[in-house]
Design a protein around this motif. Structure first.
Motif, short mmCIF file in Angstrom:
data_model
loop_
_atom_site.label_atom_id
_atom_site.label_comp_id
_atom_site.label_asym_id
_atom_site.label_seq_id
_atom_site.Cartn_x
_atom_site.Cartn_y
_atom_site.Cartn_z
N ILE A 154 0.86 -1.19 0.00
CA ILE A 154 0.00 0.00 0.00
C ILE A 154 0.90 1.24 0.00
O ILE A 154 1.95 1.25 0.63
CB ILE A 154 -0.98 0.03 1.20
N THR A 155 0.47 2.28 -0.74
CA THR A 155 1.32 3.47 -0.90
C THR A 155 0.47 4.73 -1.02
O THR A 155 -0.64 4.70 -1.58
CB THR A 155 2.21 3.34 -2.14
N GLY A 156 1.00 5.78 -0.50
CA GLY A 156 0.36 7.09 -0.66
C GLY A 156 1.00 7.93 -1.74
O GLY A 156 0.66 9.09 -1.92
N TRP A 157 1.97 7.34 -2.49
CA TRP A 157 2.71 8.09 -3.52
C TRP A 157 2.14 7.89 -4.91
O TRP A 157 2.68 8.42 -5.88
CB TRP A 157 4.18 7.66 -3.51
N THR A 176 -9.43 -7.50 -1.66
CA THR A 176 -8.13 -7.82 -2.27
C THR A 176 -7.47 -8.99 -1.55
O THR A 176 -6.91 -9.90 -2.17
CB THR A 176 -7.22 -6.59 -2.24
N VAL A 177 -7.54 -8.98 -0.20
CA VAL A 177 -6.97 -10.07 0.60
C VAL A 177 -7.66 -11.39 0.25
O VAL A 177 -7.01 -12.42 0.04
CB VAL A 177 -7.10 -9.76 2.10
N ARG A 178 -8.99 -11.37 0.18
CA ARG A 178 -9.73 -12.59 -0.13
C ARG A 178 -9.34 -13.12 -1.50
O ARG A 178 -9.17 -14.32 -1.70
CB ARG A 178 -11.22 -12.33 -0.06
N GLU A 189 -3.42 1.95 -3.68
CA GLU A 189 -3.14 3.34 -3.32
C GLU A 189 -3.93 3.75 -2.08
O GLU A 189 -5.11 3.39 -1.92
CB GLU A 189 -3.50 4.26 -4.49
N LYS A 190 -3.27 4.49 -1.19
CA LYS A 190 -3.95 5.09 -0.05
C LYS A 190 -4.71 6.34 -0.51
O LYS A 190 -4.27 7.01 -1.45
CB LYS A 190 -2.94 5.51 1.02
N PRO A 191 -5.79 6.66 0.18
CA PRO A 191 -6.44 5.88 1.24
C PRO A 191 -7.24 4.73 0.66
O PRO A 191 -7.80 4.84 -0.44
CB PRO A 191 -7.34 6.91 1.91
N VAL A 192 -7.31 3.64 1.39
CA VAL A 192 -8.03 2.46 0.93
C VAL A 192 -9.13 2.13 1.94
O VAL A 192 -8.93 2.22 3.15
CB VAL A 192 -7.06 1.27 0.76
N SER A 193 -10.31 1.77 1.43
CA SER A 193 -11.40 1.41 2.33
C SER A 193 -11.16 -0.01 2.84
O SER A 193 -10.53 -0.84 2.17
CB SER A 193 -12.74 1.48 1.60
#
Length: 759
Positions: free
Chosen positions: A719-722, A753-755, A742-746
Motif C-alpha cells: 500500500i502506498t500514498g505516492w 483484495t486479501v480474499r 493506493e492510499k487511502p483504501v477502504s
C-alpha cells in the motif's frame, strides 16, 4: 451611335450662342456653355463631355490655358482652343497644355467640324497608344523583362525597364552608344557576346540569345539573358535596327551553380549523412540505402538480408511504414510520419519518417526518397518539458487544492463532532448519516490527491488502453474548481475580473483516461485565461448528441491571427516567448486524437477564441455502489500489517479484526520481518515508504526467506500514498509483490483484495 458631346467655354455671349447653333446643326450635343475657367472645370467634372471648346482669354482669375491644363491633367478630355490671339507668347503657353487643336477667330462653320473630328480622333489614338503601352509594360512586368533598342546606323542604344513601384510604366534606364554598353559587359564574357552578335548581324542565326554578366550602376555584376533580332535592314541587307528583351537571371545562375555543387556533394552527403536515407522505385524496391539507415533498422531489430526486401519487414508493415511509401507514390505528395519501432532498453524507440516523391521530367512519379531519423532522445526531451509544464501547473493550482481540502477537512471535522454528539443522545440514524458524509468526502479528497499525482506522472512510453467510461462533465467541473487560482484568485490580485460560466450537461459519457481529459480541460482553461490580459468572460460548455460528446471552451480575449491558427497545436509553437513552452495545446491535441476524437480552434483577432473538443459518445455508466457499513466476509485469515504510522496501523488492525481476521502488526520493515518469521501469516499488507526497509525490500526478503525453506511465497500486498506509476506493477512482480493499492483504501476494498489473493 450617340453624337459627341461638347462643353463651350466662351465669355462673349453672342459668339457662344452662334457656336452652340453651329455645333448642333453639325450633329453635336452641347451639354453646357460657361464663361469662366473655374466653371469649365466644375462642369467638366460633372458632365464628362467628349470635348471642350475653350476660349483662351476668359473673365476671372483663370484663363483658358490654365483651365485646359487642369482638365487635361485630371479628366483626360481633349480641349480645342478658340482664340483671336496668335502671338508667339500665347501660342507657347498654349502648347504646354497639350491641346488637341486651334480655331482662330473668326472661323467658319466649315472649319469647325474638321477641328473637332481631328481632336476626337487624335485623343482616341492617344488613348489606344497609352493602353497599348500599359499592356506591354504589364506583360513585361509579369515576365520580369526589360527592353532594349539598338539603332545600328547611329550607334545609339536604349534600354527600358519597369519600375517596381508602378508595374505598368516603361522608363528609360540606359541611353548611350554601343561602345559604352560594351564597357559594362564582363571582360570574360565579351568575346562570346561579340561573336554571337556578329553571327546574327550577318544573318547566320534567326535569334540572337546571349547570357553574360553586366555591370549595374550600383557596381554589382548581374547575369542577364538577352534575346533579340534584327527587325529592319536597308536595301542592301545591312542591319539598321536591332531590338530585343532583357531578363535578369542572376538567381537562376546561382541556382544552377548550387545544383551543380549539390550534385557533386550528393554522394558524399548520402553516404555519410547522420540520418537514414533510402531511394525506392515505384514497385517498392529499395534502389539505394545509406549506412545510417542500415544501422537504424538494425537497432530497431528490423533484420534484412537484402536492401530490396526491407519494406516487407513485418514490423514496418505493422507500423504503417510500407503503406506510407505507397501513399507517397500514389498521391505524389510529401508524407510525414512518426513511428514507434520497438522497446529499446525498456524505453520507446521512435523514428521520424519523411517521404518525398521523385518525379520524371513529365511530372509522373517514379519513386520516392525517405529520410528516417532516430528521434527517441527528442521525444524524451519533449516529454520532460511537458512534465515540467505539468509540475508548474500543479504549483499554480495548489491554492485551489488547499481551498478544496480545507472544505473537505471542515466537513470531516464537523461530521465527526456531529456523530459524537448524536452518539451521546443515542441517535444511531444521525450517527450513520454523519459517518456516511465523512466517508463520501474522504473519498473525494482521495480522488483529488490521485488526480494530482497522475497529473504530474511521467508518461514516456505509456501505451494507450481502452480506459473506462466516465462523465466528462464531472471531470471538467473538477478542472474548473481546481483552476480557480488561474481564472479567479490571481486575476483578482491584479485588479482584473475574469467571469467564468459553466453549462455542463450531465451524461456526457466518454471512454478513456479521466486524468488525460482533466489535463485537456486544465490546459484549455489556462489558455483561455492567458488570452484575457485585461479581463473578460470564459464559457465552459459540455453537450452530447447521438454520437459525440463535445467540450467547448470559449473566451472573449485577444484572439489568434488567421495565419497562426494552423500552428496552435504544433509542439513548441507559442506566442508567449520565454514564458511559454508551446506544449499545452500540443498535448491536448495528442490526447484527444489518441482517443479517436478531434480538437479545433476558431478565432479572430479581438473577437476571442473557441476551442472545441469532440469525442465519441460511450455507453452509460454502471450504477456506483453506495458506501455501506462493514460486514464480515465469509472467510478468515492470519494477516501481518506493517506501517510506520501508529494511528493508521492501529485503525487498520481494529477494522480487519472487526471483520474476523487474526491480525499481527509491526511498525517497521525490520520489525515486520521478525514478526513474519514468528507468525507465518497467510498474507502480508505492507506500507511502501518506511525509514529502515521500504516495502519492496521487505517483499524481496520475505520471498527469499520462503524460498530458502522451500515453501510457497506468501501473498504480499503493498500500500502506498505516492501513487502508482505505469511500471510499478512490473517492478513489484520482480520484488515478490502481488498487488499494489493506493492510499487511502477502504476496509471493504482491502478485505476484497486479501480474499482474492488468499482464496
Amino acid at each position: 451611335m450617340e453624337s459627341p458631346s461638347v462643353i463651350i467655354v466662351e465669355d462673349e455671349a453672342i459668339v457662344a450662342i452662334e457656336l452652340e447653333e453651329n455645333l448642333e446643326s453639325l450633329g453635336y450635343s452641347v451639354l453646357d456653355s460657361v464663361t469662366s475657367g473655374e466653371e469649365a472645370i466644375e462642369r467638366t467634372r460633372n458632365l464628362q463631355p467628349d470635348l471642350v471648346l475653350m476660349d483662351i482669354r476668359l473673365d476671372g482669375d483663370m484663363d483658358g490655358i490654365e483651365a485646359a491644363s487642369n482638365i487635361r491633367r485630371h479628366f483626360d478630355i481633349p480641349v480645342v482652343y478658340l482664340t483671336a490671339y496668335t502671338d508667339d507668347r500665347t501660342l507657347e503657353r498654349a502648347k504646354m497644355s497639350q491641346p488637341f487643336g486651334y480655331l482662330v477667330k473668326p472661323f467658319s462653320r466649315r472649319e469647325l467640324r474638321p477641328a473637332i473630328e481631328t481632336a476626337l480622333f487624335k485623343h482616341s489614338m492617344e488613348s489606344e497608344l497609352r493602353e497599348s503601352r500599359q499592356r506591354l509594360a504589364l506583360a513585361l512586368s509579369g515576365a520580369d523583362m526589360g527592353l532594349w533598342d539598338w539603332n545600328i546606323g547611329t550607334g545609339e542604344l536604349f534600354s527600358y525597364r519597369i519600375p517596381a513601384e508602378t508595374e505598368d510604366q516603361l522608363i528609360q534606364d540606359f541611353r548611350g552608344t554601343f561602345e559604352m554598353w560594351e564597357t559594362s559587359v564582363h571582360p570574360e564574357d565579351l568575346p562570346v557576346v561579340k561573336r554571337a552578335l556578329s553571327e546574327h548581324l550577318e544573318g547566320r542565326s534567326r535569334i540572337c540569345s546571349l547570357e553574360y554578366r553586366f555591370l549595374t550602376p550600383s557596381g554589382d555584376w548581374r547575369w542577364v539573358l538577352s534575346r533579340g533580332k534584327v527587325v529592319n535592314r536597308d536595301r542592301d541587307g545591312n542591319p539598321v535596327r536591332f531590338t530585343g528583351t532583357l531578363v535578369d537571371i542572376t538567381e537562376r545562375k546561382a541556382s544552377e551553380e548550387a545544383i551543380r555543387i549539390s550534385e557533386e556533394k550528393f554522394r558524399v552527403l548520402f553516404d555519410h549523412a547522420p540520418v537514414g536515407i533510402v531511394l525506392v522505385d515505384k514497385e517498392g524496391r529499395a534502389l539505394e540505402m545509406n549506412q545510417a539507415l542500415v544501422q537504424i533498422l538494425r537497432a530497431a531489430d528490423v533484420r534484412i538480408e537484402r536492401s530490396v526486401e526491407f519494406l516487407q519487414s513485418p514490423l514496418l508493415v505493422a507500423q504503417g511504414v510500407t503503406e506510407a511509401f505507397k501513399e507517397c507514390m500514389d498521391k505524389g505528395e510529401i508524407v510525414g510520419k512518426e513511428i514507434r519501432l520497438q522497446e529499446k532498453a525498456k524505453e520507446a524507440f521512435y523514428c521520424s519518417l519523411l517521404l518525398t516523391p521523385i518525379r520524371n521530367p513529365d511530372g509522373t512519379v517514379r519513386g520516392c526518397q525517405a529520410v528516417i531519423q532516430d528521434i527517441s532522445e527528442h521525444k524524451r526531451a519533449q516529454q520532460l518539458l511537458l512534465e515540467n509544464t505539468r509540475i508548474k501547473a500543479l504549483g499554480e493550482m495548489s491554492a485551489g487544492v488547499s481551498h478544496n481540502f480545507n472544505n473537505l477537512l471542515q466537513i470531516v471535522m464537523s461530521g465527526a463532532q456531529l456523530a459524537l454528539a448524536n452518539l451521546e443522545s443515542n441517535d444511531r440514524l444521525q450517527v450513520e448519516l454523519a459517518l456516511r458524509e465523512i466517508l463520501k468526502n474522504s473519498q473525494l479528497g482521495a480522488e483529488t490527491i490521485k488526480r494530482l499525482q497522475q497529473f504530474t506522472r511521467p508518461k514516456v512510453g505509456e501505451r494507450v488502453h481502452s480506459g473506462k467510461a466516465f462523465d466528462l462533465s464531472q471531470v471538467v467541473d473538477q478542472a474548473v474548481e481546481m483552476t480557480k487560482p488561474y481564472w479567479k484568485t490571481n486575476p483578482q490580485r491584479s485588479g482584473i475580473t475574469v467571469a467564468l460560466s459553466r453549462e455542463l450537461q450531465p451524461g456526457c459519457i466518454v471512454l478513456g483516461n479521466e486524468n488525460e481529459l482533466f489535463e485537456v480541460a486544465v490546459n484549455l482553461l489556462k489558455n483561455a485565461v492567458e488570452a484575457l490580459p485585461e479581463g473578460g468572460e470564459i464559457t465552459v460548455r459540455t453537450s452530447a448528441d447521438a454520437d459525440n460528446v463535445v467540450l467547448e471552451v470559449r473566451d472573449t480575449g485577444v484572439g489568434i491571427p488567421r495565419h497562426d491558427l494552423s500552428k496552435v497545436f504544433e509542439p513548441f509553437w507559442t506566442t508567449k516567448g520565454f514564458h511559454g513552452t508551446g506544449m499545452g495545446l500540443a498535448s491536448c491535441n495528442s490526447i484527444v486524437r489518441r482517443r479517436g476524437g478531434d480538437i479545433t480552434a476558431k478565432s479572430s483577432p479581438g473577437e476571442g477564441t473557441v476551442f472545441t473538443v469532440k469525442l465519441p459518445l460511450a455507453k452509460a455508466l454502471p450504477g456506483e455502489p453506495q458506501p455501506s457499513p462493514i460486514s464480515a466476509p465469509p472467510f478468515r485469515c492470519r494477516m501481518l500489517l506493517i506501517d510506520d504510522s501508529p494511528p493508521l496501523l492501529n485503525l487498520l488492525a481494529l477494522g480487519l479484526r472487526k471483520l474476523g481476521h487474526e491480525v499481527f502488526t509491526a511498525d517497521s520493515g525490520v520489525h515486520g520481518l521478525k514478526v513474519f518469521n514468528q507468525t507465518h501469516p497467510d498474507v502480508v499488507v505492507c506500507d511502501l515508504a518506511m525509514p529502515d526497509l521500504n516495502g519492496r525490500q521487505v517483499a524481496e526478503r520475505m520471498r527469499d526467506l520462503r524460498a530458502r525453506d522451500h515453501l510457497p511465497k506468501t501473498p504480499f500486498i503493498l500500500i502506498t500514498g505516492w501513487g502508482v506509476r505505469p511500471d510499478d506493477h512490473e517492478k513489484g512482480i520482480q520484488c515478490g509483490i502481488d498487488r499494489i493499492i493506493e492510499k487511502p483504501v477502504s476496509l471493504r476494498d482491502l478485505a476484497e483484495t486479501v480474499r482474492g489473493l488468499v482464496q
